[in-house]
Design a protein around this motif. Sequence first.
Motif, PDB file in Angstrom:
ATOM      1  N   HIS A 144       0.830  -1.195   0.000  1.00  0.00           N
ATOM      2  CA  HIS A 144       0.000   0.000   0.000  1.00  0.00           C
ATOM      3  C   HIS A 144       0.873   1.256   0.000  1.00  0.00           C
ATOM      4  CE1 HIS A 144      -3.239   2.603   1.173  1.00  0.00           C
ATOM      5  NE2 HIS A 144      -4.077   1.602   0.991  1.00  0.00           N
ATOM      6  N   SER A 145       0.511   2.241  -0.813  1.00  0.00           N
ATOM      7  CA  SER A 145       1.349   3.440  -0.906  1.00  0.00           C
ATOM      8  C   SER A 145       1.458   4.150   0.438  1.00  0.00           C
ATOM      9  CB  SER A 145       0.791   4.380  -1.967  1.00  0.00           C
ATOM     10  OG  SER A 145      -0.507   4.772  -1.630  1.00  0.00           O
ATOM     11  N   LEU A 148       4.225   2.709   2.394  1.00  0.00           N
ATOM     12  CA  LEU A 148       5.531   3.129   1.893  1.00  0.00           C
ATOM     13  C   LEU A 148       5.869   4.526   2.379  1.00  0.00           C
ATOM     14  CD1 LEU A 148       6.008   2.024  -1.817  1.00  0.00           C
ATOM     15  CD2 LEU A 148       7.245   1.311   0.208  1.00  0.00           C
ATOM     16  N   ILE A 149       4.863   5.391   2.402  1.00  0.00           N
ATOM     17  CA  ILE A 149       5.110   6.762   2.857  1.00  0.00           C
ATOM     18  C   ILE A 149       5.512   6.740   4.332  1.00  0.00           C
ATOM     19  CG2 ILE A 149       4.000   8.993   3.304  1.00  0.00           C
ATOM     20  CD1 ILE A 149       2.489   8.569   0.649  1.00  0.00           C
ATOM     21  N   GLY A 152       9.066   5.734   4.562  1.00  0.00           N
ATOM     22  CA  GLY A 152      10.006   6.785   4.159  1.00  0.00           C
ATOM     23  C   GLY A 152      10.023   7.966   5.111  1.00  0.00           C
ATOM     24  N   LEU A 153       8.975   8.124   5.910  1.00  0.00           N
ATOM     25  CA  LEU A 153       8.957   9.244   6.853  1.00  0.00           C
ATOM     26  C   LEU A 153       9.384   8.780   8.243  1.00  0.00           C
ATOM     27  CD1 LEU A 153       5.628  11.158   6.083  1.00  0.00           C
ATOM     28  CD2 LEU A 153       7.927  11.744   5.401  1.00  0.00           C
TER      29      LEU A 153
ATOM     30  N   MET B 236       8.720  12.989  -2.065  1.00  0.00           N
ATOM     31  CA  MET B 236       8.790  11.545  -1.861  1.00  0.00           C
ATOM     32  C   MET B 236       7.401  10.923  -2.013  1.00  0.00           C
ATOM     33  SD  MET B 236       9.557   9.447   1.571  1.00  0.00           S
ATOM     34  CE  MET B 236       7.862   9.625   2.044  1.00  0.00           C
ATOM     35  N   ILE B 240       6.033   8.121  -4.708  1.00  0.00           N
ATOM     36  CA  ILE B 240       5.404   6.841  -4.386  1.00  0.00           C
ATOM     37  C   ILE B 240       4.049   6.723  -5.084  1.00  0.00           C
ATOM     38  CG2 ILE B 240       4.355   5.518  -2.510  1.00  0.00           C
ATOM     39  CD1 ILE B 240       6.637   6.592  -0.713  1.00  0.00           C
ATOM     40  N   ASN B 241       3.243   7.787  -4.964  1.00  0.00           N
ATOM     41  CA  ASN B 241       1.898   7.710  -5.538  1.00  0.00           C
ATOM     42  C   ASN B 241       1.909   7.644  -7.063  1.00  0.00           C
ATOM     43  OD1 ASN B 241       0.523   7.721  -3.096  1.00  0.00           O
ATOM     44  ND2 ASN B 241       0.712   9.946  -2.932  1.00  0.00           N
TER      45      ASN B 241
END
Lengths: 618, 631
Positions: A144-145, A148-149, A152-153, B236, B240-241
């Motif tokens: 799921h995006s 991933l966010i 990365g955060l 970023m 990703i999106n």
Amino acid sequence: MITLKAGRDRSRGDARAHLAAVHAGKGRTPLVRISIFSLRHYWQASLAIGATIVASVLQLMIPRLLGHAVDQAQNVLSAAAQGAEQALFWTAMTLLAVSVARGFFTLVQNYYSESVGHHVGYELRLAFYDKVQKLSYSYHDRVHSGDLITLGLLDLDGVRMFFSTGLVRVVLLAVLIGVGAFMLFTTDALLAMLALSFVPFVAWRSSAAQLTLRATWLVLQERLSVLTRVMEENLGGIRVVRAFSGQKFELGKFDAASKAALELAHRRVFIRVSNTSMMTFSFFAAMGLVLWVGGNKVIAGEMSVGTLASFLTFMTILQMPVRQLGLMVNSFARAATCGERFYAFIDEKIEIEDKPGSVPLAITQGTLRFEDVHFTYPGASHPTLTGVSFEARAGETIGIVGAPGSGKSTIAHLIPRFYDVTAGRITIDGQDVRDVTVESLRRRVGVVQQDSFLFTTTIENNIAYGDPWAKETKIEKAAESAQLHNYIVGLPAEYDTVVGERGVSLSGGQRQRLAIARSLVTRPSVLVFDDSTAAIDAGTEHRIRSAIRRFAKDRITIIIAHRLSSLMHADRILFLDDGQIAEQGSHEALLALGGRYKALYDLQTRPDEDIEIERAAQ
Amino acid sequence: MSVIEDDDREAAIPGQRPPRASVGSHRIEEEVFGKAYDPQTVRRIWAFVHPYRKKIYLSVAAVLVFTATQLAIPLTIGWAIDGGMVAGGDTANLLWAVVAFGVAVLLNFGASYVQETQVGTVAENVLFDMRRAMFAQLQRVSLSFMDKTEVGRLMSRLQGDVNSMQEFLETSVISVGDIVLLFGIVIVLLTLDPWLGLLTLVTMPVLFIVRIFWLPPAKRAFWAAHETNSLTNGAMAEGINGVRTVQNLERQKVNFDLYDDKAYHNLQTQLTGSKFAQVMVPIVDSLTGIAMATVVLVGGSLVLNGSLQVGVIVTFLFYIQRFFDPIRSLTMQYSIMQRAMTSGRRITEVLDLPVTITDKQDALVLTSDMDGSVAFHDVVFGYDPNRPVLKNVSFRVNPGETVALVGPTGSGKTSAMALVHRFYEVQGGAVLVGGHDVRNITQESLGEQVAMVLQEPFLFTGSVLDNIRYNKASATRDDVITAAKAVGAHEFIMRLPQGYDSQLEQRGSNLSLGQRQLLSFARALVADAKILVLDEATANIDSYTERQIQKALETLLEGRTGLVIAHRLATIRGADRIIVLQNGEKIEEGNHDELMALGGLYSRLYNMNYASFDDIPEDLVAQANAKAAST
């Protein structure tokens, strides 16, 4: 003035050089890997650690000096101390010098440990971004995006902060407590024990509290995100809410989510406060004991007032770092879990990559061939394509039609290698797509996707996305062909109008036309429309088609659509059924065949009238 | 082949960034340098704190006690030393001092616990109350406001602004303590020894002045670090999106370089921020050193004069350790207040949004035994009153009848539909539902009797069951299943992993458009309203699903009054009556055959043989108009 314009600093090295370093220590535990990665900045790290040691030792000198000062001040009264005033002067000066030096070394310690963290953060960000871009569709389908966010955060931050909040703090505490305890014990063992009695308790409470707070924080974040979602959906779907008079219902949802979050927030306040209060209390209790026992020793003549004062000031100095022990424990716990997730991502295998020794795709004739292609999505039990073979030559248009799930889009995704075939092969001019470089392949194969992503930037930049060096005329020509130019010049800032999430919102049809223009700019040899005209009206679509046809002589065009009017003009139409080509031929031939295609055609044309939509569009 | 030479990408110069490329889209927030005190905003904030005022008073009292004990602790140590702590001294005095110390410590413990728990919970409560007040207000404000406002902007008020208010509340009680502590230290030091006190206190204003000069550039540096961080994170998230499009168009290399620019710039601003933050450390430490040296030097000589006791020196040294804390937090408080005032103003803006559509006091409750008719009497309406979208439109939909509203884009169909639900107020004429002016009916009962299906199906995160039921609490599981079967959604629902209890992710993005459409039909069916207002979807759905939708529509309209904004010719032809709107006026009305016979706009558009009226290019509509006008 500080501005936010990113300057291009020529002195910085090649950013790609950092990418390999993140793999150092592969296979070791996350904390080891993070340490290896952070300590690569060895001179900054050594400065930070060295300065930490010096600053801590200097800080430990202060209670001693203060104790001396008190004793010297007391000695001033007794006639015995002739040089007492002199001694006081020197103590004062030393105190000043030590304070200044300690300040300086603390600056060095803090600055360089933060600097290591920032550099590590910068490098991890690059590695993360690079990996995101390299992982193929199948990975992004699976993950799921939003996750991933978060990776990365938050996870990246947990790794980045480890050096300054974890490693450096270990050194700080080791020196302060170790050397401090040594100094105290050599002075007076009993009093030293009392003075340090609060340390184990505070260390335990602070670590336990931090770990509990961290666990509840994660739950709180989840509950708050539920609340956010309730609000966002309410505002986004406000018409549905109003239409069904759902305001009270929505407030009920809001209150439930809000209450769940508030309760936990309250609990966190109590956890935090009861721990900090207890820690302070234990510290002061120990201080009271030192005062009582030490005071008695002074009265008994076993100790000077100055020594007692230095014990008391030592305790005040130690208080803060010991309280922060919990933060250190938290930093370790956080780095371990964040590091595990982060490195798992970094180590993820990239499924679609250039083979060693692959060469750029060379287009000569421009012939695309599917040779007995089979494909099964990872994790799926049923194959999506079974034995698909067809050939397309430059200048030809191929239409692909079929029920949802028959594998139409999969064909579009296999040509530019978004996925690799399970069996069989796809060739362009005899070269297997897996044997050429991915970059050269994708530059020659353009796919206009169903739901193309709109970047929040100007229309011009969006159209030029695949070729950011494109000249203005080329961009305008593409927009004209996609029947978007007239709309754009009607906008206030024309091609400079910002679109996307934070800009002017485009309708579904306009977005699709923009996606078409975007693919046209790259002038691909194979152009695939993956159901990308569904939201465009038939008339406009027809005009787009005629505009594109003018440049299509050297190109293969593949049109995937539900609406037969979109593809009935194709040279050949493939009717897909459950991953196989059930029928193929021209529109007329397929109608004459009287099979599935014909049935679909009948379904789409008006039941009582037999008028061809195609004729209407022309 | 020619295309290859034409590729401008080959012209790329290594290391140079292309002219038409960027990553990320974060909007830079303006720096806050507003007023730190705005009485009107403070009054509004106070209204939220008011219900908890007793807790606030209690915690202010606790803060005062807490501060007093902080002042008392070094004093008792000093007393202990001066009360005979010499070899052969009196332990009784020491005992009293230690007892006093113990009392101070206990009070300190209790007061800090009370103060922090009270302030912490009140701040959380106020935060949630404010958010609820805003959210509730947004449920009432007119749709014309919501139409104009980005959801993201509202969300930042519901979250960011509310959070900075919380921070302000938490810190403001503590800063009361800081101020008291500051004055307390000054008074105690001056009382203990005016000369020594004065000399020691000289360092305080120095720090104050240093911080005043330091604060503006430091704030800018922190702000820049924060903003460049958001910019980098925005890029970023976009990467990703949009990763599929990025790979599709081979933008990885360009994007990596652009992202590197942002990340590197953030690195630099972060380092600058760190420098600004850390530069205060040696300054504070040096000032502390100066103060300590002064106490030792001057205090020592005062002891020599016999005008000072050693214990006082120890007390002074203890105070110096805590000397600069209040100044540090008070100067920080100033920025927090600036931010809070700005946020407070933004919050009150939302709270003060006018509610234009309200129930009349004697509004009647529409019940299901009303006749189910809809009528427009000379309705005039425009989002901008000077530019009416509907001009004197009158028509009537009889109970049980289905009427199709057709017309080119911009003819006012959607507005007419919204008016039935009183989303907006008419400027002239009246809209009647069941024979009553919608302005005389309660909004809630109107919503219960008029179901609406929007063009874009909107689903909520949650189970399929909850989505179909929505706020009809009385609907049972069987009711939901019956409705789903009636619209033909049952089959695909049962194929989902948990059937009706399957969770819909991100507003149903795991379903196809057609499936979402069917769910929204089922929702309208469960609502079981007498009147159905429906905006048919224009997007092209695959033929199989579309067939199902057509059938579902028939089921939905059975036994109900239907007002349909129709796009598909099949739907239009199936209607009992067709109303043709153009430029906000009703130009034709009748059934399909009548309108065809009339030979007006409808027949001309129909004869163009498009699958839908909305497919017809604008220029052709204009042509048809011209012809219709000339005949």
